[in-house]
Design a protein around this motif. Sequence first.
Motif, PDB file in Angstrom:
ATOM      1  N   GLY A 125      67.940 -78.183  -6.798  1.00 36.70           N
ATOM      2  CA  GLY A 125      68.062 -78.499  -8.210  1.00 36.70           C
ATOM      3  C   GLY A 125      69.432 -78.213  -8.784  1.00 36.70           C
ATOM      4  N   GLU A 126      70.227 -77.429  -8.062  1.00 37.38           N
ATOM      5  CA  GLU A 126      71.583 -77.101  -8.495  1.00 37.38           C
ATOM      6  C   GLU A 126      72.623 -78.038  -7.875  1.00 37.38           C
ATOM      7  N   LEU A 127      72.161 -78.963  -7.060  1.00 38.69           N
ATOM      8  CA  LEU A 127      73.060 -79.889  -6.363  1.00 38.69           C
ATOM      9  C   LEU A 127      72.936 -81.294  -6.930  1.00 38.69           C
ATOM     10  N   SER A 128      74.001 -82.063  -6.828  1.00 36.39           N
ATOM     11  CA  SER A 128      73.933 -83.475  -7.192  1.00 36.39           C
ATOM     12  C   SER A 128      73.106 -84.225  -6.159  1.00 36.39           C
ATOM     13  N   GLY A 129      72.726 -85.450  -6.487  1.00 31.95           N
ATOM     14  CA  GLY A 129      71.978 -86.264  -5.531  1.00 31.95           C
ATOM     15  C   GLY A 129      72.748 -86.480  -4.242  1.00 31.95           C
ATOM     16  N   GLY A 130      74.043 -86.699  -4.361  1.00 32.00           N
ATOM     17  CA  GLY A 130      74.860 -86.893  -3.168  1.00 32.00           C
ATOM     18  C   GLY A 130      74.904 -85.651  -2.302  1.00 32.00           C
ATOM     19  N   GLN A 131      75.002 -84.491  -2.949  1.00 30.32           N
ATOM     20  CA  GLN A 131      75.005 -83.239  -2.198  1.00 30.32           C
ATOM     21  C   GLN A 131      73.662 -82.993  -1.528  1.00 30.32           C
ATOM     22  N   GLN A 132      72.578 -83.307  -2.226  1.00 33.89           N
ATOM     23  CA  GLN A 132      71.256 -83.144  -1.620  1.00 33.89           C
ATOM     24  C   GLN A 132      71.110 -84.027  -0.384  1.00 33.89           C
ATOM     25  N   GLN A 133      71.605 -85.259  -0.468  1.00 29.55           N
ATOM     26  CA  GLN A 133      71.491 -86.138   0.690  1.00 29.55           C
ATOM     27  C   GLN A 133      72.362 -85.647   1.834  1.00 29.55           C
ATOM     28  N   ARG A 134      73.490 -85.064   1.530  1.00 32.77           N
ATOM     29  CA  ARG A 134      74.332 -84.488   2.582  1.00 32.77           C
ATOM     30  C   ARG A 134      73.648 -83.305   3.250  1.00 32.77           C
ATOM     31  N   VAL A 135      72.901 -82.511   2.477  1.00 35.21           N
ATOM     32  CA  VAL A 135      72.108 -81.430   3.068  1.00 35.21           C
ATOM     33  C   VAL A 135      71.053 -82.020   4.012  1.00 35.21           C
ATOM     34  N   ALA A 136      70.415 -83.109   3.580  1.00 31.25           N
ATOM     35  CA  ALA A 136      69.408 -83.755   4.422  1.00 31.25           C
ATOM     36  C   ALA A 136      70.027 -84.273   5.721  1.00 31.25           C
TER      37      ALA A 136
END
Length: 269
Positions: free
Chosen positions: A139-150
């Motif tokens: 929730g503290e990450l942007s959508g792009g950052q979340q996808q990079r984590v994935a």
Amino acid sequence: MTQPILEVIDLKKSFGDNHVLKGITMKVMPQEVVTIIGPSGSGKSTLLRCLNHLNTPDSGKIIFQGQDISAGDIDINAVRTQMNMVFQSFNLFMHLTAKRNIALALMKVKRMTKAEAEERAMIALEKVGLKDKADAYPGELSGGQQQRVAIARAMAMDPKVILFDEPTSALDPELIGEVLDVMKKLALSGMTMVVVTHEMGFAREMADKVIFMDQGVIAEQGTAEEIFVNPQNPRTKVFLRRILKEVNAMDPGIPADFLPTGNGVQDNP
């Protein structure tokens, strides 16, 4: 002669009366980047989900690393560690940090200790440029950052193939580039990738093979040059022409060579 790492033979899948896949046959070679393009509803995502049995095919064969994984006695969880998947909706646990999202999968599936898993998670996060976000929650990450984590989570499993199901479709336009940059680096590292995408620029630049699907069949496949510059199937031509118009409508300043304007885009179908 090099054998395909993944081969699909006459794959069919229906949902009730809706015949989504109508006999798909394709090969993926080691270290190859295969992009699958086509209009919405053509069966692209269903094909990807059948490859690692998130959807069970009705018939046909899926041969992965020489083994028929469409057989009923296969340990599909073991297969998924070798053929990992990145979804358009990220699929992160919101109550876990970025590092823990990655480490949990390693502990559960790879049976790593917590220390081993977290060490590998940090390496994966560094590869996608998010080492400094290891303790951040989704929730503290942007959508792009979340996808990079994935993507980092998939990489950490050390798979032979990574499947990408429209990995940028849920992102705001300004965040798409950072995810595509990570995918490009992954492709250049030699990872075998099968990518369902609407990002024609990525497909043209990075794909060794482009597959155009329409109405549940592979209408055409070839190199990026063959598909984008000189497609042979009328349906491919219509699709590319429409995509080019949409791109120009969104941003008339995009260079004309974003998509080639050879026979495929200019000719009448």
